[in-house]
Design a protein around this motif. Structure first.
Motif, PDB file in Angstrom:
ATOM      1  N   ARG A  55       4.898  -4.300   9.706  1.00 38.87           N
ATOM      2  CA  ARG A  55       3.557  -3.503   9.242  1.00 38.87           C
ATOM      3  C   ARG A  55       3.921  -3.437   7.244  1.00 38.87           C
ATOM      4  NH1 ARG A  55      -0.691  -2.390  12.148  1.00 38.87           N
ATOM      5  NH2 ARG A  55      -0.141  -1.530  14.062  1.00 38.87           N
ATOM      6  N   TYR A  56       5.518  -3.045   7.340  1.00 40.10           N
ATOM      7  CA  TYR A  56       5.837  -3.419   6.104  1.00 40.10           C
ATOM      8  C   TYR A  56       4.978  -4.736   5.004  1.00 40.10           C
ATOM      9  CZ  TYR A  56       7.976  -3.334   1.229  1.00 40.10           C
ATOM     10  OH  TYR A  56       8.506  -3.272  -0.195  1.00 40.10           O
ATOM     11  N   ALA A  57       5.091  -5.256   5.843  1.00 48.76           N
ATOM     12  CA  ALA A  57       4.559  -7.028   4.985  1.00 48.76           C
ATOM     13  C   ALA A  57       2.924  -7.075   4.918  1.00 48.76           C
ATOM     14  CB  ALA A  57       5.203  -7.933   6.322  1.00 48.76           C
ATOM     15  N   ILE A  58       2.485  -6.306   5.589  1.00 48.49           N
ATOM     16  CA  ILE A  58       0.728  -5.867   5.672  1.00 48.49           C
ATOM     17  C   ILE A  58       1.158  -4.798   4.591  1.00 48.49           C
ATOM     18  CG2 ILE A  58      -0.659  -5.061   7.240  1.00 48.49           C
ATOM     19  CD1 ILE A  58       0.166  -6.412   9.769  1.00 48.49           C
ATOM     20  N   TRP A  59       2.295  -4.330   4.488  1.00 43.63           N
ATOM     21  CA  TRP A  59       1.336  -2.787   3.446  1.00 43.63           C
ATOM     22  C   TRP A  59       1.304  -3.179   1.578  1.00 43.63           C
ATOM     23  CZ3 TRP A  59       4.181  -0.720  -0.309  1.00 43.63           C
ATOM     24  CH2 TRP A  59       3.742   0.666  -0.848  1.00 43.63           C
ATOM     25  N   ARG A  60       2.710  -4.927   1.822  1.00 41.65           N
ATOM     26  CA  ARG A  60       2.643  -4.930   0.812  1.00 41.65           C
ATOM     27  C   ARG A  60       1.482  -5.774   0.194  1.00 41.65           C
ATOM     28  NH1 ARG A  60       8.135  -5.885  -2.734  1.00 41.65           N
ATOM     29  NH2 ARG A  60       7.401  -6.441  -4.231  1.00 41.65           N
ATOM     30  N   ARG A  61       1.791  -6.757   1.261  1.00 44.57           N
ATOM     31  CA  ARG A  61       0.089  -7.576   1.452  1.00 44.57           C
ATOM     32  C   ARG A  61      -0.695  -6.586   0.090  1.00 44.57           C
ATOM     33  NH1 ARG A  61       2.047 -10.159   5.569  1.00 44.57           N
ATOM     34  NH2 ARG A  61       0.463  -9.494   6.611  1.00 44.57           N
ATOM     35  N   ASN A  62      -1.241  -5.847   0.927  1.00 47.76           N
ATOM     36  CA  ASN A  62      -2.230  -4.611   0.812  1.00 47.76           C
ATOM     37  C   ASN A  62      -1.947  -4.283  -0.706  1.00 47.76           C
ATOM     38  OD1 ASN A  62      -4.352  -5.075   2.811  1.00 47.76           O
ATOM     39  ND2 ASN A  62      -2.928  -4.138   3.834  1.00 47.76           N
ATOM     40  N   LEU A  63      -0.850  -4.040  -0.607  1.00 46.78           N
ATOM     41  CA  LEU A  63      -0.423  -3.056  -2.397  1.00 46.78           C
ATOM     42  C   LEU A  63      -1.178  -4.017  -3.437  1.00 46.78           C
ATOM     43  CD1 LEU A  63       0.672  -0.896  -4.048  1.00 46.78           C
ATOM     44  CD2 LEU A  63       2.757  -1.552  -3.483  1.00 46.78           C
ATOM     45  N   GLU A  64      -0.688  -5.814  -3.209  1.00 45.26           N
ATOM     46  CA  GLU A  64      -0.724  -6.441  -4.094  1.00 45.26           C
ATOM     47  C   GLU A  64      -2.709  -6.462  -4.526  1.00 45.26           C
ATOM     48  OE1 GLU A  64       0.968 -10.276  -2.978  1.00 45.26           O
ATOM     49  OE2 GLU A  64       3.053  -9.997  -3.357  1.00 45.26           O
ATOM     50  N   LEU A  65      -2.940  -6.630  -3.077  1.00 42.66           N
ATOM     51  CA  LEU A  65      -4.662  -6.769  -3.586  1.00 42.66           C
ATOM     52  C   LEU A  65      -5.262  -6.156  -4.317  1.00 42.66           C
ATOM     53  CD1 LEU A  65      -7.238  -8.117  -2.241  1.00 42.66           C
ATOM     54  CD2 LEU A  65      -7.112  -7.046  -0.474  1.00 42.66           C
ATOM     55  N   VAL A  66      -4.649  -4.345  -3.921  1.00 42.14           N
ATOM     56  CA  VAL A  66      -5.231  -3.138  -4.530  1.00 42.14           C
ATOM     57  C   VAL A  66      -5.394  -2.861  -6.064  1.00 42.14           C
ATOM     58  CG1 VAL A  66      -5.499  -0.559  -4.465  1.00 42.14           C
ATOM     59  CG2 VAL A  66      -5.537  -1.788  -2.540  1.00 42.14           C
ATOM     60  N   GLU A  67      -3.540  -3.690  -6.386  1.00 38.83           N
ATOM     61  CA  GLU A  67      -3.092  -3.559  -7.425  1.00 38.83           C
ATOM     62  C   GLU A  67      -4.018  -4.176  -8.695  1.00 38.83           C
ATOM     63  OE1 GLU A  67      -0.061  -5.664  -8.523  1.00 38.83           O
ATOM     64  OE2 GLU A  67       0.604  -4.242 -10.342  1.00 38.83           O
ATOM     65  N   ARG A  68      -4.580  -5.694  -7.542  1.00 38.45           N
ATOM     66  CA  ARG A  68      -5.312  -7.374  -8.928  1.00 38.45           C
ATOM     67  C   ARG A  68      -6.725  -6.426  -8.473  1.00 38.45           C
ATOM     68  NH1 ARG A  68      -3.609 -10.471  -5.613  1.00 38.45           N
ATOM     69  NH2 ARG A  68      -5.309 -10.405  -4.429  1.00 38.45           N
ATOM     70  N   HIS A  69      -6.908  -5.904  -7.687  1.00 35.38           N
ATOM     71  CA  HIS A  69      -8.348  -5.512  -7.808  1.00 35.38           C
ATOM     72  C   HIS A  69      -9.041  -4.886  -8.796  1.00 35.38           C
ATOM     73  CE1 HIS A  69     -12.680  -4.691  -5.730  1.00 35.38           C
ATOM     74  NE2 HIS A  69     -12.230  -3.025  -6.415  1.00 35.38           N
ATOM     75  N   ASN A  70      -7.853  -3.296  -8.367  1.00 32.25           N
ATOM     76  CA  ASN A  70      -8.057  -1.873  -9.652  1.00 32.25           C
ATOM     77  C   ASN A  70      -8.507  -2.415 -10.665  1.00 32.25           C
ATOM     78  OD1 ASN A  70      -9.187  -1.274  -7.141  1.00 32.25           O
ATOM     79  ND2 ASN A  70      -7.161   0.331  -7.224  1.00 32.25           N
ATOM     80  N   LYS A  71      -7.453  -3.130 -11.485  1.00 27.93           N
ATOM     81  CA  LYS A  71      -6.911  -3.762 -12.645  1.00 27.93           C
ATOM     82  C   LYS A  71      -8.839  -4.691 -12.932  1.00 27.93           C
ATOM     83  CE  LYS A  71      -2.899  -5.249 -13.560  1.00 27.93           C
ATOM     84  NZ  LYS A  71      -1.508  -5.737 -13.767  1.00 27.93           N
ATOM     85  N   LEU A  72      -9.017  -5.727 -12.149  1.00 25.37           N
ATOM     86  CA  LEU A  72      -9.945  -6.488 -12.565  1.00 25.37           C
ATOM     87  C   LEU A  72     -11.434  -5.699 -12.260  1.00 25.37           C
ATOM     88  CD1 LEU A  72      -8.394  -9.378 -10.914  1.00 25.37           C
ATOM     89  CD2 LEU A  72      -8.279  -9.419 -13.773  1.00 25.37           C
ATOM     90  N   ASN A  73     -11.551  -4.882 -10.959  1.00 28.69           N
ATOM     91  CA  ASN A  73     -13.237  -4.752 -10.620  1.00 28.69           C
ATOM     92  C   ASN A  73     -12.733  -3.055 -10.590  1.00 28.69           C
ATOM     93  OD1 ASN A  73     -13.967  -7.065 -10.083  1.00 28.69           O
ATOM     94  ND2 ASN A  73     -12.185  -7.346  -9.571  1.00 28.69           N
ATOM     95  N   SER A  74     -12.472  -2.452 -11.855  1.00 33.81           N
ATOM     96  CA  SER A  74     -12.281  -0.904 -12.103  1.00 33.81           C
ATOM     97  C   SER A  74     -13.352  -0.428 -12.175  1.00 33.81           C
ATOM     98  CB  SER A  74     -11.162  -0.046 -13.191  1.00 33.81           C
ATOM     99  OG  SER A  74     -11.066  -0.277 -13.906  1.00 33.81           O
ATOM    100  N   SER A  75     -14.538  -0.824 -13.713  1.00 34.60           N
ATOM    101  CA  SER A  75     -16.088  -0.611 -13.070  1.00 34.60           C
ATOM    102  C   SER A  75     -16.834  -0.535 -11.834  1.00 34.60           C
ATOM    103  CB  SER A  75     -16.710  -1.158 -14.574  1.00 34.60           C
ATOM    104  OG  SER A  75     -16.693  -2.207 -14.105  1.00 34.60           O
TER     105      SER A  75
END
Length: 316
Positions: A55-75
């Motif tokens: 579960r932590y491995a999935i959570w960590r991958r999602n953390l990377e995804l959310v970080e990347r998305h929010n940085k590039l697509n915050s608008s």
């Protein structure tokens, strides 16, 4: 840069909601500590160490995804580490070859540029399907509640339990057909607490006599339908961007308009900063998205198949 862990307090709910908006969150060793805080907040418990590691491995991958998305697509739209952040989405394909129980068509008429049935008092509180895994049941009941309100002026919460126990349908029209055969749905308050179908033990509140279907893939027709009444639609919700949605107008370029696996209720439409959207009620609880809602892109090529198979009940 520092971790951004927002806490919102709702006067109505009188509870705290961790957002974990990670627009600038660095992936460092403290992510393990953040995971433990996340687990505690959402009351997560795992069977053993191996499951927790997975579960932590999935959570960590999602953390990377959310970080990347929010940085590039915050608008555009934001994602968050919500209670689904340790899960891989598993949907159930909704067949597209069904037939409606009525050949009635949606009347052709004009509709305003924006409309929201919530402002009319026609929408019941957001529900949480939990482990039931049958979103079409929730969306169907939601639509019948709204239909009954429009006809009677009374918003009555109808029995999800009755729908789940008495209708063994996996997609939308069959659910409406089942309610028609049952003679209607009873209220939540009057339906007996039982593990088997008890439709004969209560008096139906809302009856279904047919259903009207939106022209496949036609968002203008869907707009006219939604202005008439809240509409049940099947969508492709199989992407992490949907699962971890927080706010904004959702658009997923990888969405399919044919591989549909989730059912929702379209309760309105409008525009924001030049972006047309549908106001969509989900059944994943109020701590998902915008207090249980999502704004889905409108007039962008039937994104996620929202107009592929959409319909609403007719009745009293």
């Amino acid at each position: 840069m520092t971790h951004i862990v927002s806490v919102l307090k709702s006067d109505k709910m009188r509870c705290y909601h961790f957002l974990f908006l990670v627009s600038f969150m660095p992936l460092v060793s403290s992510s393990g500590e953040l995971f433990q805080s996340w687990k505690q907040h959402y009351g997560k418990h795992y069977r053993n160490i191996k499951e927790e590691q997975n579960r932590y491995a999935i959570w960590r991958r999602n953390l990377e995804l959310v970080e990347r998305h929010n940085k590039l697509n915050s608008s555009a739209f934001l994602m968050e580490m919500n209670r689904f952040a340790d899960q891989l989405y598993i949907g159930h394909r909704i067949p597209l070859d069904h037939k409606t129980i009525s050949s009635e068509t949606i009347p052709t008429r004009s509709a305003p540029d924006s409309f929201d049935w919530r402002k009319k008092g026609a929408i019941s509180p957001v529900k949480n399907q939990g482990q039931m895994g049958r979103p079409a049941v929730f969306a169907t009941v939601d639509s019948i509640e709204s239909m009954h309100f429009i006809k009677s002026g009374q918003l009555v919460e109808l029995s999800i339990q009755e729908m789940a126990q008495c209708c063994n349908a996996s997609f939308l029209t069959s659910n409406f057909e089942c309610v028609k055969k049952l003679g209607g749905l009873c209220s939540t308050a009057s339906y007996p607490d039982s593990r088997t179908c008890q439709s004969q033990q209560c008096t139906p509140v809302a009856m279904v006599t047919g259903a009207k279907q939106v022209k496949t893939g036609d968002e203008q027709d869907l707009k006219l339908a939604v202005y008439t009444q809240p509409v049940v639609a099947a969508i492709d919700a199989s992407h992490a961007s949907f699962q971890l949605y927080r706010s904004g107008v959702y658009y997923e370029p990888a969405c399919s308009s044919q591989r549909l696996d989730h059912a929702i209720l379209v309760v309105g439409y409008g525009s924001q900063a030049g972006k047309d959207f549908w106001i969509v009620k989900n059944s994943w609880g109020v701590d998902w998205g915008m207090e249980g809602y999502i704004l889905m892109s409108r007039n962008r090529g039937n994104n996620c198949g929202i107009a592929t198979t959409a319909e609403y009940p007719v009745g009293t």
